[in-house]
Design a protein around this motif. Structure first.
Motif, mmCIF file in Angstrom:
data_model
loop_
_atom_site.group_PDB
_atom_site.id
_atom_site.type_symbol
_atom_site.label_atom_id
_atom_site.label_comp_id
_atom_site.label_asym_id
_atom_site.label_seq_id
_atom_site.Cartn_x
_atom_site.Cartn_y
_atom_site.Cartn_z
ATOM 1 N N UNK A 14 0.833 -1.208 0.000
ATOM 2 C CA UNK A 14 0.000 0.000 0.000
ATOM 3 C C UNK A 14 0.870 1.262 0.000
ATOM 4 N N UNK A 15 2.087 1.135 -0.493
ATOM 5 C CA UNK A 15 3.029 2.260 -0.598
ATOM 6 C C UNK A 15 3.522 2.752 0.770
ATOM 7 N N UNK A 16 3.461 1.878 1.786
ATOM 8 C CA UNK A 16 4.050 2.214 3.082
ATOM 9 C C UNK A 16 5.556 2.351 2.913
ATOM 10 N N UNK A 17 6.116 3.422 3.468
ATOM 11 C CA UNK A 17 7.565 3.607 3.434
ATOM 12 C C UNK A 17 8.105 3.487 4.847
ATOM 13 N N UNK A 18 8.543 2.309 5.170
ATOM 14 C CA UNK A 18 9.205 2.052 6.448
ATOM 15 C C UNK A 18 10.450 1.230 6.163
ATOM 16 N N UNK A 19 11.519 1.637 6.767
ATOM 17 C CA UNK A 19 12.752 0.852 6.653
ATOM 18 C C UNK A 19 12.746 -0.189 7.771
ATOM 19 N N UNK A 20 12.872 -1.456 7.371
ATOM 20 C CA UNK A 20 12.772 -2.580 8.311
ATOM 21 C C UNK A 20 14.028 -3.429 8.172
ATOM 22 N N UNK A 21 14.578 -3.860 9.296
ATOM 23 C CA UNK A 21 15.756 -4.730 9.265
ATOM 24 C C UNK A 21 15.527 -5.948 10.145
ATOM 25 N N UNK A 61 25.435 5.679 5.770
ATOM 26 C CA UNK A 61 24.751 6.858 5.236
ATOM 27 C C UNK A 61 24.355 6.656 3.772
ATOM 28 N N UNK A 62 25.252 6.070 3.012
ATOM 29 C CA UNK A 62 24.928 5.810 1.600
ATOM 30 C C UNK A 62 23.749 4.861 1.476
ATOM 31 N N UNK A 63 23.737 3.815 2.290
ATOM 32 C CA UNK A 63 22.646 2.840 2.229
ATOM 33 C C UNK A 63 21.313 3.488 2.591
ATOM 34 N N UNK A 64 21.306 4.264 3.660
ATOM 35 C CA UNK A 64 20.065 4.887 4.120
ATOM 36 C C UNK A 64 19.496 5.866 3.102
ATOM 37 N N UNK A 65 20.367 6.570 2.401
ATOM 38 C CA UNK A 65 19.912 7.635 1.507
ATOM 39 C C UNK A 65 19.692 7.163 0.077
ATOM 40 N N UNK A 66 19.959 5.892 -0.197
ATOM 41 C CA UNK A 66 19.759 5.387 -1.566
ATOM 42 C C UNK A 66 18.794 4.207 -1.648
ATOM 43 N N UNK A 67 18.382 3.644 -0.491
ATOM 44 C CA UNK A 67 17.528 2.448 -0.542
ATOM 45 C C UNK A 67 16.585 2.389 0.653
ATOM 46 N N UNK A 68 15.351 1.968 0.374
ATOM 47 C CA UNK A 68 14.405 1.668 1.472
ATOM 48 C C UNK A 68 14.523 0.213 1.895
ATOM 49 N N UNK A 111 22.234 -5.755 2.672
ATOM 50 C CA UNK A 111 23.226 -5.454 3.710
ATOM 51 C C UNK A 111 24.582 -6.077 3.387
ATOM 52 N N UNK A 112 24.566 -7.325 2.946
ATOM 53 C CA UNK A 112 25.824 -8.002 2.634
ATOM 54 C C UNK A 112 26.526 -7.333 1.451
ATOM 55 N N UNK A 113 25.750 -6.955 0.444
ATOM 56 C CA UNK A 113 26.335 -6.289 -0.725
ATOM 57 C C UNK A 113 26.988 -4.967 -0.326
ATOM 58 N N UNK A 124 20.510 -0.430 12.196
ATOM 59 C CA UNK A 124 19.318 -0.564 13.035
ATOM 60 C C UNK A 124 18.992 0.720 13.791
ATOM 61 N N UNK A 125 20.004 1.561 14.025
ATOM 62 C CA UNK A 125 19.776 2.812 14.753
ATOM 63 C C UNK A 125 18.956 3.803 13.938
ATOM 64 N N UNK A 126 18.901 3.610 12.622
ATOM 65 C CA UNK A 126 18.271 4.603 11.741
ATOM 66 C C UNK A 126 16.997 4.096 11.087
ATOM 67 N N UNK A 127 16.652 2.823 11.272
ATOM 68 C CA UNK A 127 15.463 2.270 10.621
ATOM 69 C C UNK A 127 14.240 2.452 11.520
ATOM 70 N N UNK A 128 13.077 2.108 10.977
ATOM 71 C CA UNK A 128 11.808 2.314 11.686
ATOM 72 C C UNK A 128 11.349 1.078 12.448
#
Length: 792
Positions: A268-275, A311-318, A325-327, A344-348
């Protein structure tokens, strides 16, 4: 229009540790700062009490930094502020195990923390200069060494804004991302038609979060408890009632289910970063997990690169799945495990095992360290597992023989360490001579003091030792001693201390956490709200007492959505697993029960047993009876073995996927890997046979539990044996009916199930129970399947 600016909060300690970290991951340093923090609050208080009237202890400081679009709020607590006629001094106290004579200067990150406090205080009090004092205290000797310096305001101002400037982009990312996330949550709806009771369940979760309370949910299989808890938590985050969801589980399969639930909402177009946090040994890139720059290229320079990688991961991928993560970790040549903890400190939302939140050895310090709190929402799945896991996390033990082993290992290398080990060994020897089998003790503070002395020498030895094989063993022993000291500081009325002579000749001293509720509460208090849920949280008052300290917690019983007529529940009262009735005749009777059950209707079955020994005895009788039958009448069967690998488990479960002409039965152990967390829907499993009441075997700790709860005016036998046993029964029985389409039988085989104390723990949906015996069980099962066939 809302003109309030967003506030981003960060502690002084977190800021300096995050911005100033550099260099390698190196497990060859024992981690003095972290270890001393676990044990050092007592030292802090003692030093503070010794200071004069000019010394103000534990002073809270806040400093707000206006940024474009938000305010960055820096928070912390100075250990001491000394107001003298000649000026003000900020005192930062650190307890350490190392010898102070070897310290030439304060640790950079410690000094940075003190300088932050100094800048904030000087700025607020309009001071032109301010002193900084680093106070280091040896944890064993309580000797103190101080490093003092004076800074001008201009000097601190330039340094402080350099640190804050590096953090500003991270804070801005948080603000911008949360706006996108919260906007997407507004349009999310419950993704399915609500099942019976599911809407009420979701509403209860939301109400609990709104009121910042705890909720206990008994939710039978099929209610859809994962989505019914996750959806209201997500909506609550969007409304500012929480900032991060921790979905806690005990098993890998339930972590997968939670991940899939988030994916469903993302449709439903939810934007949450989950790990999903993966165990270090599973995600490590190296063949052997040896976390130092000489053995692992990803450990070398890890802290120099990891912030840029995150920082690169957070700002380029949901997307934050394991492959992503491994890549990213390979690209930046950083440790994938440590990087995932930073992410994990920056995800939802964080999906992880209980120990990342509750275990004093493994919890995420960035969220649950001393003095750290957050807007966390805890969703605790399969919460019935947390009682025993909690007991183990907050208990500790040492073995006399380990002290002798390490002494022999180091006596040629280090006489001082060997002498301290011998001191501890002598104290334990005195306890051993007093112990006849086992002994409950009131105090072991004399052992505690000797272990504190030992820690100093262990710390020094680990820093100096160059022989990796010796160092590895000493380091493992060091962690054991450290844990014992940490748990000793937690001792209260929820603990029992006992010594025991084991069958193998070893002597154990154990600090046994009987009721983990107080320790769990310490971590739950760091968040806003907690929801405990399980299909087998019965009786709820038992779990409330052992998982929470608060009387006003909410509780709800979700009704089963399944048609009770699609399940046949039978109780066999002509068999028993009691020790006094065990023997060849009883094993043969159980084997006949199994044969009669599976021959009444062709399909797949699982029989759950109280122990491997009992299972093997019945298996032999069952196999012997089958051997004498013609080929066309035989049943296929397989038995669970101890210590099965993941591949072996998969092969075992594949048996239930096959299409067969004859019935198939799996022999499994209650409370084992196949009694919970597996989904064999529709015809993959049509029957579960529960052999016995699942009571734990009588042992030292079970008897101590019984004794403890009896002494506290509670039913000791029920708390130590009956409730844990019946939980295993209910979990095993829950394998049969998993969906609306499922039909099946549950057979309870033990005459004790007829007694009221056992039936009191039966779930509400077990209202309709038939009594059977081995001669008529097949007839009753055939009748059930015949009626089902006629209905369908």
């Amino acid at each position: 229009m809302n003109t309030e600016q967003t506030i981003i909060r960060i502690s002084v300690r977190s800021l300096v540790e995050f911005i100033l970290r550099s260099g390698d991951i190196d497990n060859r340093t024992a981690g003095t700062d972290k270890d001393a923090m676990m044990l050092g609050s007592r030292i802090h208080r003692k030093i503070q009490r010794q200071m004069g009237a000019d010394y103000h202890a534990e002073v809270s400081l806040k400093y707000e930094i206006p940024c474009k679009g938000f305010i960055l709020r820096l928070e912390g607590r100075a250990d001491g502020i000394i107001e003298l006629p000649e000026g003000v001094v900020i005192d930062e106290i650190k307890g350490v195990f190392k010898e102070l004579d070897g310290m030439q200067e304060p640790v950079d990150v410690h000094l940075a923390q003190a300088k932050c406090y100094a800048y904030v205080y000087a700025s607020q009090k309009k001071l032109q200069e301010i002193g900084v004092q680093m106070t280091y205290c040896n944890m064993e000797t309580e000797a103190v060494r101080r490093f003092q310096s004076v800074y001008s305001y201009e000097e601190l101002d330039a340094w402080f804004w350099g640190i804050v400037g590096q953090y500003e982009k991270w804070a801005r990312y948080q603000v911008q991302w949360k706006k996108k996330r919260d906007a997407s949550i507004k349009d999310v709806r419950f993704p399915f038609a609500y099942r019976d009771g599911q809407k009420k369940l979701a509403a209860s979760v939301y109400h609990t979060i709104l009121k910042k309370k705890k909720l206990f949910i008994q939710a039978p299989t099929g209610v859809g408890k994962t989505m019914a808890t996750l959806f209201p938590a997500v909506k609550a985050v969007g409304e500012g009632l929480g900032d991060k969801i921790f979905y806690l589980t005990a098993k890998t399969i339930t972590r997968t289910v939670a991940w899939q639930a988030f994916d469903t909402l993302k449709e439903q177009a939810l934007r949450m970063k989950v790990i999903v946090l993966t165990a270090k040994e599973k995600i490590c890139f190296c063949e052997e997990m040896n976390c130092n720059p000489d053995a692992c290229p990803y450990a070398k320079g890890h802290f120099d690169r990891v912030n840029d990688a995150v920082y690169e991961l957070l700002t380029t991928s949901d997307e934050m799945n394991r492959e992503v993560l491994e890549e990213q970790a390979r690209k930046w040549r950083v440790c994938p495990y440590e990087m995932s903890l930073d992410v994990s400190a920056w995800v939802d939302a964080v999906i992880c095992d209980y120990n990342y939140v509750f275990d004093p050895n493994a919890h995420l310090r960035r969220f649950f360290g001393e003095g750290v709190k957050g807007e966390y929402l805890f969703l605790i799945d399969e919460a019935h597992n947390l009682v025993e896991r909690g007991r183990e996390m907050y208990s500790a033990q040492i073995y006399k023989e380990d002290f002798l082993k390490i002494k022999r290992l180091v006596k040629e290398e280090d006489l001082r360490l060997a002498a301290r080990l011998e001191d501890c060994n002598k104290q334990l020897l005195v306890l051993k001579r007093e112990c006849e089998g086992y002994q409950v003790l009131n105090s072991v503070s004399h052992i505690y003091l000797k272990l504190l002395n030992l820690m100093v020498e262990l710390e020094r030895f680990l820093e100096e030792c160059k022989k990796e094989d010796i160092r590895k063993e000493v380091l493992e022993f060091y962690f054991t001693v450290r844990m014992f000291l940490y748990i000793h500081d937690k001792l209260d009325e929820n603990y029992m201390i006992y010594s025991e002579l084991l069958a193998d000749g070893r002597f154990k001293l154990r600090l046994f956490c009987v009721n983990p509720a107080v320790n769990l509460q310490e971590y739950l208090d760091k968040g806003n709200s907690a929801v405990f849920f399980s299909a087998t949280l019965l009786p709820i008052y038992y779990y409330k007492r052992l998982l929470s300290t608060e009387k006003e917690d909410y509780a709800i019983y979700a009704e089963s959505p399944f048609d009770a007529d699609k399940r046949l529940l039978l109780l066999g009262n002509d068999v028993s697993t009691r020790y006094t009735r065990r023997g060849e005749k009883m094993y043969r009777r159980y084997a006949k029960y199994l044969a009669e059950t599976v021959k009444a209707k062709t399909g797949n079955y699982i029989a759950f047993f109280p122990s491997y020994r009992f299972m093997e005895e019945v298996y032999e009788e069952f196999a012997a009876a089958e051997e004498g039958l013609p080929e066309e009448q035989r049943i296929e069967y397989v038995m669970q073995s101890p210590y099965m690998s993941e591949e072996s488990r998969e092969i075992f479960l594949e048996n239930f996927e096959e299409v067969r002409e004859h019935s198939f039965i799996g022999f499994c152990v209650m409370g084992g890997i196949f009694s919970e967390g597996i989904d064999l829907t529709e015809d993959k499993l049509i029957g579960a046979v529960i052999v016995g009441t699942g009571l734990p075997q009588v042992c030292r700790e079970r008897e101590l539990l019984k004794q403890y709860f009896d002494a506290h005016g509670l039913p000791g036998f029920d708390y130590a044996y009956l409730y844990p046993g019946m939980n295993k029964v209910l979990q095993s029985a829950g394998r049969v009916i998993r969906t609306d389409e499922d039909r099946g039988i549950i057979l309870l085989l033990d005459d004790r199930f007829t007694r009221k104390e056992y039936r009191r723990v039966f779930p509400r949906e077990w209202k309709k129970i038939g009594i059977c015996h081995v001669e008529n069980v097949a007839k009753q099962i055939e009748g059930f399947w015949r009626e089902e066939h006629e209905i369908t």
